[in-house]
Design a protein around this motif. Structure first.
Motif, PDB file in Angstrom:
ATOM      1  N   CYS A  20     -19.981 -19.275  11.926  1.00  0.00           N
ATOM      2  CA  CYS A  20     -21.416 -19.485  11.674  1.00  0.00           C
ATOM      3  C   CYS A  20     -21.876 -20.786  12.307  1.00  0.00           C
ATOM      4  O   CYS A  20     -22.938 -20.845  12.941  1.00  0.00           O
ATOM      5  CB  CYS A  20     -21.691 -19.522  10.168  1.00  0.00           C
ATOM      6  SG  CYS A  20     -21.927 -17.922   9.410  1.00  0.00           S
ATOM      7  N   ASN A  21     -21.092 -21.828  12.130  1.00  0.00           N
ATOM      8  CA  ASN A  21     -21.441 -23.119  12.721  1.00  0.00           C
ATOM      9  C   ASN A  21     -21.492 -23.049  14.239  1.00  0.00           C
ATOM     10  O   ASN A  21     -22.400 -23.599  14.876  1.00  0.00           O
ATOM     11  CB  ASN A  21     -20.433 -24.186  12.284  1.00  0.00           C
ATOM     12  CG  ASN A  21     -20.810 -24.833  10.968  1.00  0.00           C
ATOM     13  OD1 ASN A  21     -21.910 -25.352  10.816  1.00  0.00           O
ATOM     14  ND2 ASN A  21     -19.913 -24.791  10.004  1.00  0.00           N
ATOM     15  N   ILE A  52     -22.299 -18.273  23.610  1.00  0.00           N
ATOM     16  CA  ILE A  52     -21.620 -18.832  22.436  1.00  0.00           C
ATOM     17  C   ILE A  52     -22.172 -18.203  21.160  1.00  0.00           C
ATOM     18  O   ILE A  52     -21.420 -17.758  20.280  1.00  0.00           O
ATOM     19  CB  ILE A  52     -21.780 -20.366  22.394  1.00  0.00           C
ATOM     20  CG1 ILE A  52     -20.945 -21.011  23.504  1.00  0.00           C
ATOM     21  CG2 ILE A  52     -21.386 -20.930  21.027  1.00  0.00           C
ATOM     22  CD1 ILE A  52     -21.250 -22.485  23.720  1.00  0.00           C
ATOM     23  N   ALA A  53     -23.496 -18.153  21.054  1.00  0.00           N
ATOM     24  CA  ALA A  53     -24.137 -17.610  19.852  1.00  0.00           C
ATOM     25  C   ALA A  53     -23.784 -16.143  19.638  1.00  0.00           C
ATOM     26  O   ALA A  53     -23.439 -15.727  18.519  1.00  0.00           O
ATOM     27  CB  ALA A  53     -25.653 -17.782  19.947  1.00  0.00           C
ATOM     28  N   SER A  57     -21.309 -14.550  16.704  1.00  0.00           N
ATOM     29  CA  SER A  57     -21.997 -13.608  15.817  1.00  0.00           C
ATOM     30  C   SER A  57     -21.259 -12.279  15.779  1.00  0.00           C
ATOM     31  O   SER A  57     -21.144 -11.644  14.725  1.00  0.00           O
ATOM     32  CB  SER A  57     -23.443 -13.397  16.285  1.00  0.00           C
ATOM     33  OG  SER A  57     -24.190 -14.579  16.154  1.00  0.00           O
ATOM     34  N   ALA A  58     -20.758 -11.853  16.923  1.00  0.00           N
ATOM     35  CA  ALA A  58     -19.998 -10.602  16.986  1.00  0.00           C
ATOM     36  C   ALA A  58     -18.705 -10.708  16.181  1.00  0.00           C
ATOM     37  O   ALA A  58     -18.281  -9.741  15.529  1.00  0.00           O
ATOM     38  CB  ALA A  58     -19.691 -10.252  18.439  1.00  0.00           C
ATOM     39  N   ILE A 174     -25.632 -17.045   5.329  1.00  0.00           N
ATOM     40  CA  ILE A 174     -24.188 -16.834   5.216  1.00  0.00           C
ATOM     41  C   ILE A 174     -23.452 -18.171   5.212  1.00  0.00           C
ATOM     42  O   ILE A 174     -22.511 -18.377   4.440  1.00  0.00           O
ATOM     43  CB  ILE A 174     -23.698 -15.935   6.370  1.00  0.00           C
ATOM     44  CG1 ILE A 174     -24.264 -14.519   6.193  1.00  0.00           C
ATOM     45  CG2 ILE A 174     -22.159 -15.882   6.406  1.00  0.00           C
ATOM     46  CD1 ILE A 174     -24.018 -13.615   7.375  1.00  0.00           C
ATOM     47  N   LEU A 175     -23.908 -19.094   6.054  1.00  0.00           N
ATOM     48  CA  LEU A 175     -23.293 -20.422   6.104  1.00  0.00           C
ATOM     49  C   LEU A 175     -23.430 -21.149   4.767  1.00  0.00           C
ATOM     50  O   LEU A 175     -22.474 -21.752   4.278  1.00  0.00           O
ATOM     51  CB  LEU A 175     -23.937 -21.251   7.216  1.00  0.00           C
ATOM     52  CG  LEU A 175     -23.375 -22.663   7.412  1.00  0.00           C
ATOM     53  CD1 LEU A 175     -21.967 -22.595   7.986  1.00  0.00           C
ATOM     54  CD2 LEU A 175     -24.277 -23.479   8.322  1.00  0.00           C
ATOM     55  N   GLU A 176     -24.606 -21.072   4.176  1.00  0.00           N
ATOM     56  CA  GLU A 176     -24.836 -21.736   2.887  1.00  0.00           C
ATOM     57  C   GLU A 176     -23.944 -21.152   1.801  1.00  0.00           C
ATOM     58  O   GLU A 176     -23.350 -21.884   1.007  1.00  0.00           O
ATOM     59  CB  GLU A 176     -26.312 -21.588   2.495  1.00  0.00           C
ATOM     60  CG  GLU A 176     -26.663 -22.295   1.203  1.00  0.00           C
ATOM     61  CD  GLU A 176     -28.139 -22.171   0.853  1.00  0.00           C
ATOM     62  OE1 GLU A 176     -28.486 -22.474  -0.304  1.00  0.00           O
ATOM     63  OE2 GLU A 176     -28.930 -21.766   1.719  1.00  0.00           O
TER      64      GLU A 176
END
Length: 201
Positions: A20-21, A52-53, A57-58, A174-176
């Motif tokens: 996620c980061n 990268i994103a 994500s995948a 999701i990160l939180e």
């Protein structure tokens, strides 16, 4: 049941947290790049950040939404704890297809080169400016619409669009949630996780 609970579970959450980061870092860099007065919006660095994103994500999607029977317990646990939305943009396979079928798209261009005036890779201020170009003349290698934050690419004889704003919001949630779970884990004096298999879940 997953083995070595809760150690195994914490490892999974930490893995998602990391990806996620990485994915958010790529998206934030894209936004900063687009809004910068110093950087050329057509600089190829923006495509590296997009890669990268989408890549990370995948990977997150593979953990959260695997259809494999062997991953049933894992996906159930992660979905319950990390709470991805019901219509999560991570389920959208367009970005994954962009990554995994890049050779097929290139072959399509080679086999249909006479149908296109050229290959287009560009950042446009908005959709209106993109449509004004008469984009159907081109093979769309990759395009970003700045105003809407939409990624567009060629997939065979059609165009695919992937909205980056919903992806950004989903990753933040999701990160939180992952961070809350990881806060339960002890850290040693160097700041490394101490994952104790005997700790209550």
């Amino acid at each position: 049941e997953m083995k070595n609970e809760p150690a195994y579970k914490y490892y999974l959450v930490d893995e998602i947290y990391a990806h996620c980061n990485f994915a958010l870092s790529g998206l934030i860099n894209i936004v900063e790049h687009l809004n910068s007065k110093e950087q050329n919006p057509q600089n190829k660095g923006i495509w590296a950040d997009l890669q990268i994103a989408l890549t990370h994500s995948a990977i997150i999607a593979a953990y959260l939404f695997s259809s494999k029977q062997s991953a049933k317990e894992r996906t159930k646990f992660l979905q319950e704890k990390l709470k991805p939305s019901k219509e999560s943009p991570l389920k959208n396979k367009k970005a994954r297809n962009y990554l995994t079928h890049i050779d097929e798209r290139f072959d399509y261009w080679l086999n249909n080169e006479s149908s296109f005036s050229g290959m287009l890779e560009m950042v446009f201020p908005n959709r209106k400016s993109f449509e004004y170009l008469d984009y159907n003349r081109f093979f769309i290698r990759r395009v970003i619409l700045k105003e809407e934050l939409i990624f567009i690419f060629q997939n065979g004889n059609k165009l695919e669009e992937y909205e980056l704003i919903p992806l950004f919001k989903e990753l933040e949630i999701i990160l939180e949630n992952a961070n809350e779970i990881l806060n339960e884990i002890e850290l040693d004096e160097n700041g490394f996780y101490i994952i104790n298999p005997n700790k209550n879940s």
